[in-house]
Motif scaffolding. Sequence first.
Motif, PDB file in Angstrom:
ATOM      1  N   PHE A   1       0.826  -1.206   0.000  1.00 31.26           N
ATOM      2  CA  PHE A   1       0.000   0.000   0.000  1.00 31.26           C
ATOM      3  C   PHE A   1       0.864   1.261   0.000  1.00 31.26           C
ATOM      4  O   PHE A   1       0.479   2.285  -0.562  1.00 31.26           O
ATOM      5  CB  PHE A   1      -0.930   0.012   1.216  1.00 31.26           C
ATOM      6  CG  PHE A   1      -2.224  -0.705   0.984  1.00 31.26           C
ATOM      7  CD1 PHE A   1      -3.167  -0.192   0.095  1.00 31.26           C
ATOM      8  CD2 PHE A   1      -2.522  -1.887   1.647  1.00 31.26           C
ATOM      9  CE1 PHE A   1      -4.372  -0.849  -0.133  1.00 31.26           C
ATOM     10  CE2 PHE A   1      -3.719  -2.552   1.429  1.00 31.26           C
ATOM     11  CZ  PHE A   1      -4.646  -2.035   0.534  1.00 31.26           C
ATOM     12  N   LEU A   2       2.038   1.199   0.628  1.00 28.17           N
ATOM     13  CA  LEU A   2       2.937   2.341   0.630  1.00 28.17           C
ATOM     14  C   LEU A   2       3.640   2.505  -0.722  1.00 28.17           C
ATOM     15  O   LEU A   2       3.863   3.624  -1.182  1.00 28.17           O
ATOM     16  CB  LEU A   2       3.995   2.184   1.729  1.00 28.17           C
ATOM     17  CG  LEU A   2       3.516   2.277   3.174  1.00 28.17           C
ATOM     18  CD1 LEU A   2       4.659   1.924   4.121  1.00 28.17           C
ATOM     19  CD2 LEU A   2       2.983   3.664   3.482  1.00 28.17           C
ATOM     20  N   GLY A   3       4.005   1.385  -1.337  1.00 31.19           N
ATOM     21  CA  GLY A   3       4.846   1.429  -2.524  1.00 31.19           C
ATOM     22  C   GLY A   3       4.127   1.644  -3.832  1.00 31.19           C
ATOM     23  O   GLY A   3       4.674   2.278  -4.743  1.00 31.19           O
ATOM     24  N   VAL A   4       2.918   1.136  -3.971  1.00 32.59           N
ATOM     25  CA  VAL A   4       2.217   1.217  -5.258  1.00 32.59           C
ATOM     26  C   VAL A   4       2.008   2.662  -5.709  1.00 32.59           C
ATOM     27  O   VAL A   4       2.246   2.983  -6.888  1.00 32.59           O
ATOM     28  CB  VAL A   4       0.877   0.452  -5.193  1.00 32.59           C
ATOM     29  CG1 VAL A   4       0.005   0.795  -6.389  1.00 32.59           C
ATOM     30  CG2 VAL A   4       1.138  -1.054  -5.152  1.00 32.59           C
ATOM     31  N   PRO A   5       1.587   3.603  -4.845  1.00 32.65           N
ATOM     32  CA  PRO A   5       1.447   4.994  -5.330  1.00 32.65           C
ATOM     33  C   PRO A   5       2.750   5.577  -5.855  1.00 32.65           C
ATOM     34  O   PRO A   5       2.753   6.277  -6.874  1.00 32.65           O
ATOM     35  CB  PRO A   5       0.963   5.746  -4.081  1.00 32.65           C
ATOM     36  CG  PRO A   5       0.308   4.707  -3.239  1.00 32.65           C
ATOM     37  CD  PRO A   5       1.101   3.457  -3.468  1.00 32.65           C
ATOM     38  N   ILE A   6       3.879   5.307  -5.172  1.00 34.56           N
ATOM     39  CA  ILE A   6       5.167   5.813  -5.637  1.00 34.56           C
ATOM     40  C   ILE A   6       5.526   5.186  -6.982  1.00 34.56           C
ATOM     41  O   ILE A   6       6.026   5.855  -7.891  1.00 34.56           O
ATOM     42  CB  ILE A   6       6.257   5.530  -4.583  1.00 34.56           C
ATOM     43  CG1 ILE A   6       5.959   6.326  -3.316  1.00 34.56           C
ATOM     44  CG2 ILE A   6       7.649   5.889  -5.118  1.00 34.56           C
ATOM     45  CD1 ILE A   6       6.911   6.070  -2.185  1.00 34.56           C
ATOM     46  N   PHE A   7       5.268   3.901  -7.141  1.00 33.84           N
ATOM     47  CA  PHE A   7       5.521   3.221  -8.408  1.00 33.84           C
ATOM     48  C   PHE A   7       4.726   3.868  -9.526  1.00 33.84           C
ATOM     49  O   PHE A   7       5.244   4.133 -10.613  1.00 33.84           O
ATOM     50  CB  PHE A   7       5.155   1.747  -8.255  1.00 33.84           C
ATOM     51  CG  PHE A   7       5.280   0.958  -9.528  1.00 33.84           C
ATOM     52  CD1 PHE A   7       6.499   0.452  -9.928  1.00 33.84           C
ATOM     53  CD2 PHE A   7       4.176   0.717 -10.326  1.00 33.84           C
ATOM     54  CE1 PHE A   7       6.618  -0.276 -11.101  1.00 33.84           C
ATOM     55  CE2 PHE A   7       4.286  -0.006 -11.491  1.00 33.84           C
ATOM     56  CZ  PHE A   7       5.512  -0.508 -11.881  1.00 33.84           C
ATOM     57  N   LEU A   8       3.451   4.156  -9.287  1.00 38.95           N
ATOM     58  CA  LEU A   8       2.598   4.729 -10.331  1.00 38.95           C
ATOM     59  C   LEU A   8       3.040   6.139 -10.695  1.00 38.95           C
ATOM     60  O   LEU A   8       3.013   6.518 -11.870  1.00 38.95           O
ATOM     61  CB  LEU A   8       1.137   4.732  -9.858  1.00 38.95           C
ATOM     62  CG  LEU A   8       0.480   3.357  -9.712  1.00 38.95           C
ATOM     63  CD1 LEU A   8      -0.934   3.497  -9.163  1.00 38.95           C
ATOM     64  CD2 LEU A   8       0.453   2.626 -11.048  1.00 38.95           C
ATOM     65  N   VAL A   9       3.450   6.934  -9.707  1.00 33.63           N
ATOM     66  CA  VAL A   9       3.912   8.293  -9.983  1.00 33.63           C
ATOM     67  C   VAL A   9       5.110   8.266 -10.924  1.00 33.63           C
ATOM     68  O   VAL A   9       5.165   8.996 -11.923  1.00 33.63           O
ATOM     69  CB  VAL A   9       4.259   9.022  -8.672  1.00 33.63           C
ATOM     70  CG1 VAL A   9       5.038  10.304  -8.956  1.00 33.63           C
ATOM     71  CG2 VAL A   9       2.982   9.348  -7.903  1.00 33.63           C
ATOM     72  N   HIS A  10       6.091   7.417 -10.624  1.00 30.30           N
ATOM     73  CA  HIS A  10       7.286   7.372 -11.471  1.00 30.30           C
ATOM     74  C   HIS A  10       6.994   6.711 -12.812  1.00 30.30           C
ATOM     75  O   HIS A  10       7.611   7.059 -13.821  1.00 30.30           O
ATOM     76  CB  HIS A  10       8.404   6.637 -10.743  1.00 30.30           C
ATOM     77  CG  HIS A  10       9.043   7.463  -9.676  1.00 30.30           C
ATOM     78  ND1 HIS A  10      10.015   8.405  -9.933  1.00 30.30           N
ATOM     79  CD2 HIS A  10       8.812   7.514  -8.338  1.00 30.30           C
ATOM     80  CE1 HIS A  10      10.367   8.984  -8.810  1.00 30.30           C
ATOM     81  NE2 HIS A  10       9.654   8.467  -7.830  1.00 30.30           N
TER      82      HIS A  10
END
Length: 328
Positions: free
Chosen positions: A311-320
């Motif tokens: 849940f923490l990592g998926v938003p950062i992955f999508l942004v990049h």
Amino acid sequence: MTRPALLATLALLCTIAVILSLLVGTAPLPPARLLAALTGANDPVARIILFELRLPRALLGLAVGAMLGAAGAALQGYLRNPLAEPSVLGASSAAALGAVIALYFGLATLHPVLLPATAIGATLIALAALFAFAGRSESPLTLILAGIAISTLAGAGISLALNLSPNPFAAMEITSWLLGSLEDRAFDHVRIALPCIGIGLALLLWNGRALDALTLGEDSARSLGVSLPRLRARLLLGVGIGVGGAVAVSGAIGFVGLIVPHLVRPLTDRSPGAILLPSALGGAALLMLADVAVRLIPASSELRLGVVTAFLGVPIFLVHLLRERRLW
């Protein structure tokens, strides 16, 4: 922020996370009782909770988090791809498949070393295939697609093991393990994981200057004396041995290697070598704090650590990923 100040801050954050991990749990240990148990007081309940449950869990959290953080930083530097990290590129999934094979066929019961050995072997095979793609293409999209293919294949193997599981209890054990957790870990798990993680971290930290040279291009790196085949071999072995050993005891915990390098990079000179050690310390702190959080979130049973980090990592992955859409 200067490098010594950054490292000192991250080390302090790790220390705070360890203290919280020792204090927080189903049965709270007040600081005075914790200190008394550490100094040998005659409190068998506190000593059992501390030395058989929480201290091994804290040590594994530090080691696994450091390995995943450093692996993400090393892969991003080598592939020159901000989306690279062990779970995105299939290494964690392959390690999980290797460990599931050991659990499914009962190899883990024959000897404790066989569980990390199968996880490491599967990770090395997956990364060798991935780096074969890296040698032919500079496109981040190609590498991401290759990682997705490896992850999908590993996931299919895991699903097959679950489908053919001889009894529901074995399937439940595999499923629970795949969600990632440090719950109920003992010093036996620490003894299994620490040698693998130590070797993996040493191999990755060794490559700092070579990764810095690689940012100038492969030809320039060669002219500076960097042997690209040796660099690739060290990275392959470091990520394979370290991540394989970590996943063997913690289960599949994703996105730590993606989150941490992006958090520490603005605090450094942004060179790949400069973020390796801070990413290791940051990964240790992040995973420890996430492990404390899963114990504090109200639930009928303790949340799995892999769920929280996803849940923490998926938003950062999508942004990049959106920033790289011009490459599609």
